[in-house]
Structures are given as C-alpha cells and as structure tokens.
Write a protein that holds these residues in place. Structure first.
Motif, PDB file in Angstrom:
ATOM      1  N   ALA A 215       3.198  11.804  -0.309  1.00 43.31           N
ATOM      2  CA  ALA A 215       2.414  12.388  -1.183  1.00 43.31           C
ATOM      3  C   ALA A 215       2.624  12.232  -2.816  1.00 43.31           C
ATOM      4  CB  ALA A 215       2.728  14.013  -1.061  1.00 43.31           C
ATOM      5  N   THR A 216       1.611  11.626  -3.356  1.00 46.17           N
ATOM      6  CA  THR A 216       2.018  11.152  -4.799  1.00 46.17           C
ATOM      7  C   THR A 216       2.271  12.361  -5.736  1.00 46.17           C
ATOM      8  OG1 THR A 216      -0.123  10.773  -5.033  1.00 46.17           O
ATOM      9  CG2 THR A 216       0.971   8.928  -4.428  1.00 46.17           C
ATOM     10  N   ALA A 217       2.712  12.201  -6.525  1.00 43.31           N
ATOM     11  CA  ALA A 217       3.296  13.240  -7.653  1.00 43.31           C
ATOM     12  C   ALA A 217       1.746  13.526  -8.307  1.00 43.31           C
ATOM     13  CB  ALA A 217       4.063  12.621  -8.670  1.00 43.31           C
ATOM     14  N   SER A 218       0.746  12.585  -8.721  1.00 43.56           N
ATOM     15  CA  SER A 218      -0.167  12.969  -9.122  1.00 43.56           C
ATOM     16  C   SER A 218      -1.251  13.924  -8.174  1.00 43.56           C
ATOM     17  CB  SER A 218      -1.071  11.881  -9.684  1.00 43.56           C
ATOM     18  OG  SER A 218      -1.355  11.050  -8.469  1.00 43.56           O
ATOM     19  N   GLY A 219      -1.123  13.867  -6.888  1.00 44.39           N
ATOM     20  CA  GLY A 219      -1.563  14.588  -6.061  1.00 44.39           C
ATOM     21  C   GLY A 219      -0.932  16.016  -5.711  1.00 44.39           C
ATOM     22  N   GLY A 220       0.267  16.346  -6.503  1.00 41.84           N
ATOM     23  CA  GLY A 220       0.904  17.706  -6.218  1.00 41.84           C
ATOM     24  C   GLY A 220       2.064  17.108  -5.099  1.00 41.84           C
ATOM     25  N   GLY A 221       2.551  15.967  -4.603  1.00 39.20           N
ATOM     26  CA  GLY A 221       3.613  15.798  -3.944  1.00 39.20           C
ATOM     27  C   GLY A 221       4.728  15.253  -4.751  1.00 39.20           C
ATOM     28  N   TRP A 222       5.573  14.514  -4.300  1.00 38.57           N
ATOM     29  CA  TRP A 222       6.881  14.190  -5.075  1.00 38.57           C
ATOM     30  C   TRP A 222       7.066  12.726  -5.271  1.00 38.57           C
ATOM     31  CZ3 TRP A 222       9.511  10.535  -2.452  1.00 38.57           C
ATOM     32  CH2 TRP A 222       9.148  10.263  -0.956  1.00 38.57           C
ATOM     33  N   TYR A 223       6.221  11.829  -4.668  1.00 41.40           N
ATOM     34  CA  TYR A 223       6.188  10.435  -4.843  1.00 41.40           C
ATOM     35  C   TYR A 223       5.725   9.932  -5.992  1.00 41.40           C
ATOM     36  CZ  TYR A 223       6.397   5.454  -3.806  1.00 41.40           C
ATOM     37  OH  TYR A 223       6.523   4.272  -3.909  1.00 41.40           O
ATOM     38  N   VAL A 224       6.191   9.179  -6.878  1.00 39.83           N
ATOM     39  CA  VAL A 224       5.929   8.662  -8.092  1.00 39.83           C
ATOM     40  C   VAL A 224       5.652   7.082  -7.646  1.00 39.83           C
ATOM     41  CG1 VAL A 224       6.248   7.956 -10.399  1.00 39.83           C
ATOM     42  CG2 VAL A 224       7.021  10.003  -9.452  1.00 39.83           C
TER      43      VAL A 224
ATOM     44  N   GLU B 195       0.924  -1.257  -0.011  1.00 41.78           N
ATOM     45  CA  GLU B 195      -0.163  -0.036   0.118  1.00 41.78           C
ATOM     46  C   GLU B 195       0.817   1.360  -0.042  1.00 41.78           C
ATOM     47  OE1 GLU B 195      -2.890   0.240   2.926  1.00 41.78           O
ATOM     48  OE2 GLU B 195      -3.729   2.125   2.213  1.00 41.78           O
ATOM     49  N   VAL B 196       1.913   1.324   0.890  1.00 38.93           N
ATOM     50  CA  VAL B 196       2.733   2.493   0.933  1.00 38.93           C
ATOM     51  C   VAL B 196       3.463   2.797  -0.572  1.00 38.93           C
ATOM     52  CG1 VAL B 196       4.993   3.258   2.009  1.00 38.93           C
ATOM     53  CG2 VAL B 196       3.189   2.445   3.436  1.00 38.93           C
ATOM     54  N   LEU B 197       4.248   1.646  -1.048  1.00 36.84           N
ATOM     55  CA  LEU B 197       4.741   1.876  -2.328  1.00 36.84           C
ATOM     56  C   LEU B 197       4.018   1.944  -3.469  1.00 36.84           C
ATOM     57  CD1 LEU B 197       7.884  -0.429  -1.633  1.00 36.84           C
ATOM     58  CD2 LEU B 197       7.733   2.069  -1.174  1.00 36.84           C
ATOM     59  N   GLY B 198       2.792   1.394  -3.419  1.00 34.16           N
ATOM     60  CA  GLY B 198       1.905   1.354  -4.641  1.00 34.16           C
ATOM     61  C   GLY B 198       0.970   2.518  -4.743  1.00 34.16           C
ATOM     62  N   SER B 199       0.696   2.949  -3.436  1.00 31.05           N
ATOM     63  CA  SER B 199      -0.342   3.977  -3.724  1.00 31.05           C
ATOM     64  C   SER B 199      -0.064   5.141  -2.571  1.00 31.05           C
ATOM     65  CB  SER B 199      -1.895   3.528  -3.505  1.00 31.05           C
ATOM     66  OG  SER B 199      -1.864   2.537  -2.838  1.00 31.05           O
ATOM     67  N   GLY B 200       1.152   5.011  -1.968  1.00 32.61           N
ATOM     68  CA  GLY B 200       1.391   6.009  -1.002  1.00 32.61           C
ATOM     69  C   GLY B 200       0.452   6.320   0.065  1.00 32.61           C
ATOM     70  N   THR B 201      -0.196   5.625   0.453  1.00 32.49           N
ATOM     71  CA  THR B 201      -0.877   5.618   1.626  1.00 32.49           C
ATOM     72  C   THR B 201      -0.844   4.368   2.567  1.00 32.49           C
ATOM     73  OG1 THR B 201      -2.842   4.383   0.615  1.00 32.49           O
ATOM     74  CG2 THR B 201      -2.927   6.898   0.379  1.00 32.49           C
ATOM     75  N   LEU B 202      -1.323   4.789   3.736  1.00 32.62           N
ATOM     76  CA  LEU B 202      -1.439   3.373   4.805  1.00 32.62           C
ATOM     77  C   LEU B 202      -2.548   3.568   5.402  1.00 32.62           C
ATOM     78  CD1 LEU B 202       0.655   1.236   5.871  1.00 32.62           C
ATOM     79  CD2 LEU B 202       1.297   2.645   7.419  1.00 32.62           C
ATOM     80  N   LEU B 203      -3.360   2.526   5.255  1.00 34.45           N
ATOM     81  CA  LEU B 203      -4.812   2.461   6.041  1.00 34.45           C
ATOM     82  C   LEU B 203      -5.744   3.691   5.384  1.00 34.45           C
ATOM     83  CD1 LEU B 203      -4.247   1.256   9.508  1.00 34.45           C
ATOM     84  CD2 LEU B 203      -5.188   0.053   7.476  1.00 34.45           C
ATOM     85  N   GLY B 204      -5.300   3.968   4.174  1.00 31.72           N
ATOM     86  CA  GLY B 204      -6.142   5.236   3.581  1.00 31.72           C
ATOM     87  C   GLY B 204      -5.518   6.641   3.766  1.00 31.72           C
TER      88      GLY B 204
END
Lengths: 199, 231
Positions: free
Chosen positions: B178-187, B164-173
C-alpha cells in the motif's frame, strides 16, 4: 525548430540510453575503442540517410490517405515495418558498394561494421519513432542525424569506461557483461538530466 | 553471435535431446544473460509485469513460428539469399503479431509502442534462425524457439515484477504494497519507474546466474601488473 529536434534526439531522447535501442550491438561492440568508433560511424551514416528516406516513402506511399490524389482510399501503414527494414537492408548494401568503389580507405574501418547495422534496432526504431511523432521531412533529417550522433557518442563514451573497467577488481560474476550493464545504467541516469533540462 | 545450441547431427532426436532443446535456454543458456541478445525490448517494456508478459508472449510466438518456417524451407533456399528470406519471414510474422495486438489489446499495444515492431530486429529471433533453425528439423527448431522465448520471458517477467512492485507497489495492477500516497506505508522507489533501473536489475540477474553457474564467468582480460609495468 530543427535544432531543437536535433538536440532532443541526441541528448534527452538518446536512442541508446533512454530507449535502449541497438543495445545488443551497443554492449557487444563497446569492448574496444576501435570497434566502438567504427560502429558509431556506421550507425551515424545509415541513420542520417535512412530516416529521411523512410519519411519520404511513408508520407508519399504508406500513410493513411496517401493515395487520395489517385482517388483511392488506402491505408498501407501496416506495411511500414517490412518496407523500412527492406529500405535499410538495401541502403546498407548500396553504401557498402559505394564505399568500396569510391572510398576504399574507409573499408577496413567502417566497411566491416556496415552489414551489422541492418539488424541494429536503433535504425529501425528511429524510423518507427519518426512515424509515431508524425515528423515532416525537415524534422526527420534533423532527427536522423541527431539520433545517429547521440548513439555514436553513447557507444564511444561506454567504450572509454569499459577500457578502464578492465583493470577493476570486480566480483567474478559481474566481470565483463555484468559490469557493462551497471555502467550503462549510470550513464542512462546521467542522461536523464538532459531530459529535465529539455522540459 | 551466440552459436551455442544442442549438438547437431543425425540420430540425436531422442526425447531427452528434445527436452534439452526446450529447457536449455531457460537458465543454462539464457539468451539474455549469456548471449546478451534481445536487450532492446527487454529493458524498455518492463515497467509493469503485464507489459513484460505480453512482450514475451509476442516474442515467443514469433520465435516459434519463424523457427518452424525457416527450418521448413531450409533445403529450398540458396545460402546467398537466406538473410533476406529470413528477414522477410520474421517481418511478416511481426506484422501479424502487431495487428493482433492492436485488434485485441489496443491500450497495451499503445503502451508497447514501437517495441512490438522492433521484434524484427530482435537479435534473439535472428540468431536462432541463423544458428539453429537453418540446420535442424522443423519440430526441434520450434522447440528451440519456444525455449528461447521462455528464457527471454523469465528474465523479462522477473525484471517486470520487481520494477512494478518496488516502483508502484502493485503487481499486475493489484495492490501489493500500500503506497503512502494512497494512505498506506510504502514509499515507492521512483528509480524503479525510470529506465536505468532495468540495467541494474539485469546486472543483478546476471551476477546471480553466474554465481550459480561458474562456467559462465568471463575470463579476466587483464592481470594485475608487477611494480615495473604498473600504471
């Protein structure tokens, strides 16, 4: 239509490599090619018979509204788990006896793997997917056969790969089971390509 | 299949022994990594941590109750029909768990789809009933069920959390990276959302565990040939 269901079940929606069903047995019986062949054949046989059989039972008896003709408003679908597993267990017993009686040649090769198929998640899983996707009888025949072929093909390929891996110089902790997991992971990635082709 | 269990027999009901029945399967005799049991569901439901945890809870509940039930009637059931009896007990328990999930967690139950039903054929449940509960007392069988359920939960939780952390950048939602598509840095690593990643992660878990516990390393099946019989 049925051809599509068959191919989809065998390749894109391969039960072993896309849904990881029957994994315990998939890893345990792929150590040797002979066991993989025996197990693959047993799964193929039971799967092709049990899925259509369960479809008939589900559509006629368990499905919500199946008893409308008798004026009863009953939804027995919660009984599908216990019904399917009982059908599969009984079917395996009958097949075992039939093979012993009519095809004793097969007993050594196929017979010893049949009892284990009862607790193979792939068989029950195929039945449950059949319900979830609301299949007709024709579709369920194609789906059962396709899933069986796909599962058998996957275990035979893995047995071939593991035959070779035995000679590799893997890190100690990965030897055996660990490497098998990695190999299945790559196979599974490869099968994703079929999903892309199917659209 | 895996017949490793605490020493059987009378006079072994001390607290330490019970503790070992409960704690042994967590790491040392983990059902997934040592016996390679119960994988069917372990891999398919670990895309998010929540799904993995709910699945583990369901399996643990079935394990505890089926262990207790099989053990309680072990003297009354003839050996020849014990498999059918066990399957019936397990199937009934799974139906209850399935209905509870549908009643209180409909969304999640849809997400787990057929995998709740497949607890019936989860080899862990079956092998614990067959190799432990059938010849141990009720309390110990339930402890053994709890231990194996938790051991299963640890591996599932670990794989679920990493995916969950590596695949969608979240943990328990909740957002962790912060993912790149949401304005963060993590792809996000899309691979982690795909089923095969679970295989690689479990292989890593096995590797790690076996490096710590060297006695679990499998023997070589083949020793390097000399020049005369080389391939």
């Amino acid at each position: 239509m049925s051809v599509e269901v068959f191919l989809r079940a065998a390749l894109a929606d391969n039960l072993a490599l896309s849904f990881f069903l029957g994994m315990c047995m998939f890893l345990a019986s792929s150590r040797r090619m002979e066991t993989a062949l025996g197990m693959g054949a047993a799964v193929l046989l039971v799967m092709s018979v049990s899925v259509p059989l369960n479809q008939i039972l589900y559509a006629r008896l368990l499905r919500p509204g199946a008893w409308e003709w008798a004026g009863l408003d009953a939804d027995l679908s919660f009984l599908k788990l216990i019904t399917f597993i009982a059908i599969i267990a009984a079917l395996v017993q009958i097949l075992e006896m039939a093979i012993e009686r009519y095809l004793p040649v097969l007993r050594g090769g196929l017979g010893i793997y049949l009892p284990m198929v009862t607790v193979n998640c792939a068989i029950l899983g195929a039945g449950l997917f059949m319900v979830e996707r609301d299949m007709t009888f024709g579709d369920s025949v194609a789906y059962g056969a396709g899933s069986g072929v796909g599962w058998a093909a996957a275990i035979i390929v893995l047995a071939g790969i593991r035959d070779r891996l035995r000679y590799s110089d893997a890190p100690e902790g990965l030897r055996g089971t660990g490497l098998a997991f990695v190999a299945v992971g790559w196979m599974s990635l490869g099968f994703l390509a079929f999903a892309a082709m199917g659209g | 299949m895996g017949a490793v269990s605490g020493p059987a027999g009378g006079g072994m009901n001390g607290t330490r022994d019970r503790a070992r029945t409960l704690l042994g399967p967590l790491l040392a005799e983990n059902p997934i990594t040592l016996h390679v049991l119960g994988l069917c569901s372990a891999l398919a439901v670990t895309k998010t941590l929540l799904a993995a945890l709910v699945m583990s809870a369901a399996v643990t509940a079935v394990l505890i109750l089926s262990g207790g039930a099989v053990s309680a009637i072990r003297h009354q059931v003839p050996r020849s029909i014990r498999l059918i009896v066990q399957i019936t007990i397990i199937a009934s328990l799974v139906i209850v768990v399935d209905l509870v999930l549908q009643a209180y967690a409909w969304e999640l139950s849809k997400q787990l789809s057929v995998f709740v039903g497949l607890i019936i054929t989860n080899c862990i449940v079956f092998s614990r009933a067959e190799s432990f509960a059938i010849n141990h007392g009720v309390v110990r069988s339930m402890l053994d069920g709890a231990g194996n359920g938790l051991g299963y939960g640890i591996v599932l939780g670990l794989v679920g959390a990493v995916r969950e952390v590596l695949g969608s950048g979240t943990l328990l939602g909740a957002t962790v990276l912060a993912t790149a598509s949401g304005g963060g840095w993590y792809v996000p690593m899309t691979l982690m959302l795909l089923p095969p990643s679970a295989f690689f992660l479990i292989a890593l878990v096995i590797w790690g565990l076996r490096t710590m516990r060297r006695e679990q390393i499998e023997a070589r099946e083949f020793t390097a040939p000399g020049p005369e019989n080389g391939r």
